[in-house]
Design a protein around this motif. Structure first.
Motif, PDB file in Angstrom:
ATOM      1  N   ILE A 271      11.671   7.366  -5.802  1.00 26.71           N
ATOM      2  CA  ILE A 271      12.361   6.163  -5.343  1.00 26.71           C
ATOM      3  C   ILE A 271      11.837   5.775  -3.967  1.00 26.71           C
ATOM      4  O   ILE A 271      11.673   6.628  -3.095  1.00 26.71           O
ATOM      5  CB  ILE A 271      13.885   6.405  -5.269  1.00 26.71           C
ATOM      6  CG1 ILE A 271      14.436   6.727  -6.657  1.00 26.71           C
ATOM      7  CG2 ILE A 271      14.605   5.207  -4.657  1.00 26.71           C
ATOM      8  CD1 ILE A 271      15.860   7.226  -6.640  1.00 26.71           C
ATOM      9  N   GLY A 272      11.598   4.495  -3.777  1.00 30.03           N
ATOM     10  CA  GLY A 272      11.301   3.954  -2.459  1.00 30.03           C
ATOM     11  C   GLY A 272      12.619   3.520  -1.843  1.00 30.03           C
ATOM     12  O   GLY A 272      13.302   2.652  -2.370  1.00 30.03           O
TER      13      GLY A 272
ATOM     14  N   MET B 131       0.813  -1.219   0.000  1.00 34.93           N
ATOM     15  CA  MET B 131       0.000   0.000   0.000  1.00 34.93           C
ATOM     16  C   MET B 131       0.846   1.267   0.000  1.00 34.93           C
ATOM     17  O   MET B 131       0.509   2.245  -0.663  1.00 34.93           O
ATOM     18  CB  MET B 131      -0.959  -0.002   1.184  1.00 34.93           C
ATOM     19  CG  MET B 131      -2.070  -1.022   1.027  1.00 34.93           C
ATOM     20  SD  MET B 131      -3.270  -0.953   2.349  1.00 34.93           S
ATOM     21  CE  MET B 131      -4.050   0.612   1.991  1.00 34.93           C
ATOM     22  N   LEU B 132       1.946   1.266   0.738  1.00 34.27           N
ATOM     23  CA  LEU B 132       2.818   2.448   0.787  1.00 34.27           C
ATOM     24  C   LEU B 132       3.358   2.792  -0.597  1.00 34.27           C
ATOM     25  O   LEU B 132       3.171   3.914  -1.077  1.00 34.27           O
ATOM     26  CB  LEU B 132       3.945   2.232   1.796  1.00 34.27           C
ATOM     27  CG  LEU B 132       4.938   3.373   1.918  1.00 34.27           C
ATOM     28  CD1 LEU B 132       4.304   4.578   2.580  1.00 34.27           C
ATOM     29  CD2 LEU B 132       6.142   2.918   2.718  1.00 34.27           C
ATOM     30  N   PRO B 133       4.004   1.863  -1.295  1.00 29.24           N
ATOM     31  CA  PRO B 133       4.497   2.220  -2.638  1.00 29.24           C
ATOM     32  C   PRO B 133       3.374   2.482  -3.638  1.00 29.24           C
ATOM     33  O   PRO B 133       3.530   3.321  -4.531  1.00 29.24           O
ATOM     34  CB  PRO B 133       5.357   1.032  -3.047  1.00 29.24           C
ATOM     35  CG  PRO B 133       5.025  -0.068  -2.124  1.00 29.24           C
ATOM     36  CD  PRO B 133       4.477   0.545  -0.879  1.00 29.24           C
TER      37      PRO B 133
ATOM     38  N   ALA C 130      10.744   9.102  -2.468  1.00 28.77           N
ATOM     39  CA  ALA C 130       9.336   9.347  -2.158  1.00 28.77           C
ATOM     40  C   ALA C 130       9.126   9.129  -0.663  1.00 28.77           C
ATOM     41  O   ALA C 130       8.288   9.774  -0.037  1.00 28.77           O
ATOM     42  CB  ALA C 130       8.440   8.413  -2.958  1.00 28.77           C
ATOM     43  N   TYR C 131       9.884   8.215  -0.107  1.00 32.23           N
ATOM     44  CA  TYR C 131       9.821   7.884   1.313  1.00 32.23           C
ATOM     45  C   TYR C 131      11.034   7.043   1.665  1.00 32.23           C
ATOM     46  O   TYR C 131      11.745   6.537   0.796  1.00 32.23           O
ATOM     47  CB  TYR C 131       8.538   7.117   1.654  1.00 32.23           C
ATOM     48  CG  TYR C 131       8.373   5.837   0.859  1.00 32.23           C
ATOM     49  CD1 TYR C 131       8.962   4.641   1.277  1.00 32.23           C
ATOM     50  CD2 TYR C 131       7.645   5.819  -0.329  1.00 32.23           C
ATOM     51  CE1 TYR C 131       8.830   3.481   0.532  1.00 32.23           C
ATOM     52  CE2 TYR C 131       7.508   4.662  -1.069  1.00 32.23           C
ATOM     53  CZ  TYR C 131       8.102   3.501  -0.629  1.00 32.23           C
ATOM     54  OH  TYR C 131       7.972   2.352  -1.366  1.00 32.23           O
ATOM     55  N   VAL C 132      11.285   6.922   2.955  1.00 37.85           N
ATOM     56  CA  VAL C 132      12.309   6.018   3.476  1.00 37.85           C
ATOM     57  C   VAL C 132      11.583   5.043   4.394  1.00 37.85           C
ATOM     58  O   VAL C 132      10.880   5.453   5.320  1.00 37.85           O
ATOM     59  CB  VAL C 132      13.409   6.773   4.248  1.00 37.85           C
ATOM     60  CG1 VAL C 132      14.398   5.796   4.869  1.00 37.85           C
ATOM     61  CG2 VAL C 132      14.121   7.764   3.339  1.00 37.85           C
ATOM     62  N   HIS C 133      11.726   3.764   4.099  1.00 38.57           N
ATOM     63  CA  HIS C 133      11.052   2.734   4.888  1.00 38.57           C
ATOM     64  C   HIS C 133      11.992   2.227   5.980  1.00 38.57           C
ATOM     65  O   HIS C 133      13.106   1.784   5.697  1.00 38.57           O
ATOM     66  CB  HIS C 133      10.636   1.562   3.986  1.00 38.57           C
ATOM     67  CG  HIS C 133       9.911   0.500   4.725  1.00 38.57           C
ATOM     68  ND1 HIS C 133      10.554  -0.490   5.433  1.00 38.57           N
ATOM     69  CD2 HIS C 133       8.586   0.279   4.888  1.00 38.57           C
ATOM     70  CE1 HIS C 133       9.659  -1.275   5.989  1.00 38.57           C
ATOM     71  NE2 HIS C 133       8.459  -0.836   5.679  1.00 38.57           N
ATOM     72  N   VAL C 134      11.514   2.292   7.220  1.00 44.36           N
ATOM     73  CA  VAL C 134      12.266   1.811   8.374  1.00 44.36           C
ATOM     74  C   VAL C 134      11.388   0.814   9.119  1.00 44.36           C
ATOM     75  O   VAL C 134      10.237   1.118   9.433  1.00 44.36           O
ATOM     76  CB  VAL C 134      12.608   2.974   9.342  1.00 44.36           C
ATOM     77  CG1 VAL C 134      13.323   2.454  10.584  1.00 44.36           C
ATOM     78  CG2 VAL C 134      13.429   4.033   8.653  1.00 44.36           C
ATOM     79  N   THR C 135      11.898  -0.363   9.379  1.00 46.95           N
ATOM     80  CA  THR C 135      11.218  -1.303  10.261  1.00 46.95           C
ATOM     81  C   THR C 135      11.785  -1.037  11.643  1.00 46.95           C
ATOM     82  O   THR C 135      12.949  -1.332  11.908  1.00 46.95           O
ATOM     83  CB  THR C 135      11.466  -2.760   9.828  1.00 46.95           C
ATOM     84  OG1 THR C 135      10.996  -2.921   8.490  1.00 46.95           O
ATOM     85  CG2 THR C 135      10.753  -3.731  10.747  1.00 46.95           C
TER      86      THR C 135
ATOM     87  N   ILE D 161       6.331  -2.499  -7.852  1.00 46.93           N
ATOM     88  CA  ILE D 161       5.561  -1.303  -8.161  1.00 46.93           C
ATOM     89  C   ILE D 161       6.401  -0.210  -8.807  1.00 46.93           C
ATOM     90  O   ILE D 161       5.936   0.504  -9.691  1.00 46.93           O
ATOM     91  CB  ILE D 161       4.869  -0.794  -6.876  1.00 46.93           C
ATOM     92  CG1 ILE D 161       3.861  -1.862  -6.427  1.00 46.93           C
ATOM     93  CG2 ILE D 161       4.196   0.556  -7.086  1.00 46.93           C
ATOM     94  CD1 ILE D 161       3.415  -1.752  -5.009  1.00 46.93           C
ATOM     95  N   GLY D 162       7.644  -0.075  -8.381  1.00 42.51           N
ATOM     96  CA  GLY D 162       8.450   1.013  -8.925  1.00 42.51           C
ATOM     97  C   GLY D 162       9.912   0.890  -8.556  1.00 42.51           C
ATOM     98  O   GLY D 162      10.384  -0.160  -8.123  1.00 42.51           O
ATOM     99  N   GLU D 163      10.615   2.007  -8.701  1.00 38.41           N
ATOM    100  CA  GLU D 163      12.054   2.043  -8.463  1.00 38.41           C
ATOM    101  C   GLU D 163      12.348   2.061  -6.964  1.00 38.41           C
ATOM    102  O   GLU D 163      11.707   2.767  -6.201  1.00 38.41           O
ATOM    103  CB  GLU D 163      12.665   3.281  -9.119  1.00 38.41           C
ATOM    104  CG  GLU D 163      14.171   3.310  -9.056  1.00 38.41           C
ATOM    105  CD  GLU D 163      14.769   4.513  -9.771  1.00 38.41           C
ATOM    106  OE1 GLU D 163      15.981   4.726  -9.595  1.00 38.41           O
ATOM    107  OE2 GLU D 163      14.044   5.223 -10.489  1.00 38.41           O
TER     108      GLU D 163
END
Length: 168
Positions: free
Chosen positions: A92-93, A81-83, A142-147, A112-114
């Motif tokens: 860029i994700g 959902m995020l991307p 576009a965002y930075v994903h952190v767990t 979904i994308g780059e």
């Protein structure tokens, strides 16, 4: 004897909440049925739904110009959902790989994308989180994903670390 579930997913609820649910299980607010049986279009359910939204907005200080959505699926659904929402052409994700969950999130985003890997601790079997000096950001992120909490490997970002990253 009370048993408490500290696993991911469902969690322990206060006894008062369970007792209230029990007392309303067969007759929620005089409807003659359980809240689980109510039509999602009924005024009784709409009141429950709106109350949940109002409480979330109050608790999290969500401004009135934002909408609260209740969506099916767990955390894994958010990996796509995020991307789907933010990973537009030319963006860029960016993913910080710190374990299984961040790997799964990256895998979905690649469909979904780059994507880019800002940093990874895979080479050390995810026994640590990356140093700030190792993080690689891009102006087209576009965002930075952190767990934030890697339950499988036992590593966790501290709130202060996430705030520091937000300021970068």
């Amino acid at each position: 004897m009370n048993v408490f579930n500290f696993n991911a997913g469902p969690s322990a609820l206060p006894k008062a909440v369970l007792e209230k649910a029990q007392s309303e299980l067969l007759n929620f607010k005089g409807t003659g049925m359980s809240v689980m049986e109510l039509s999602h279009r009924s005024k009784e359910y709409e009141a429950v739904h709106q109350s949940a939204i109002d409480l979330l907005k109050e608790l999290l200080r969500i401004p009135d110009n934002y909408q609260v959505l209740f969506l099916q699926g767990g955390a894994s659904l958010q990996f796509s959902m995020l991307p789907l929402q933010f990973l537009k052409e030319g963006k860029i994700g960016n993913y910080i790989l710190t374990g299984v969950w961040s790997e799964k999130a990256l895998k979905e985003a690649k469909l979904i994308g780059e994507t880019q890997i800002a940093a990874s601790t895979k080479e050390s079997n995810y026994t640590s989180i990356p140093e700030f000096s190792d993080l690689s950001f891009n102006k087209n992120d576009a965002y930075v994903h952190v767990t934030s909490n890697n339950t499988i490997y036992g590593t966790q970002w501290l709130n202060s670390q996430i705030l520091r990253m937000h300021r970068l």
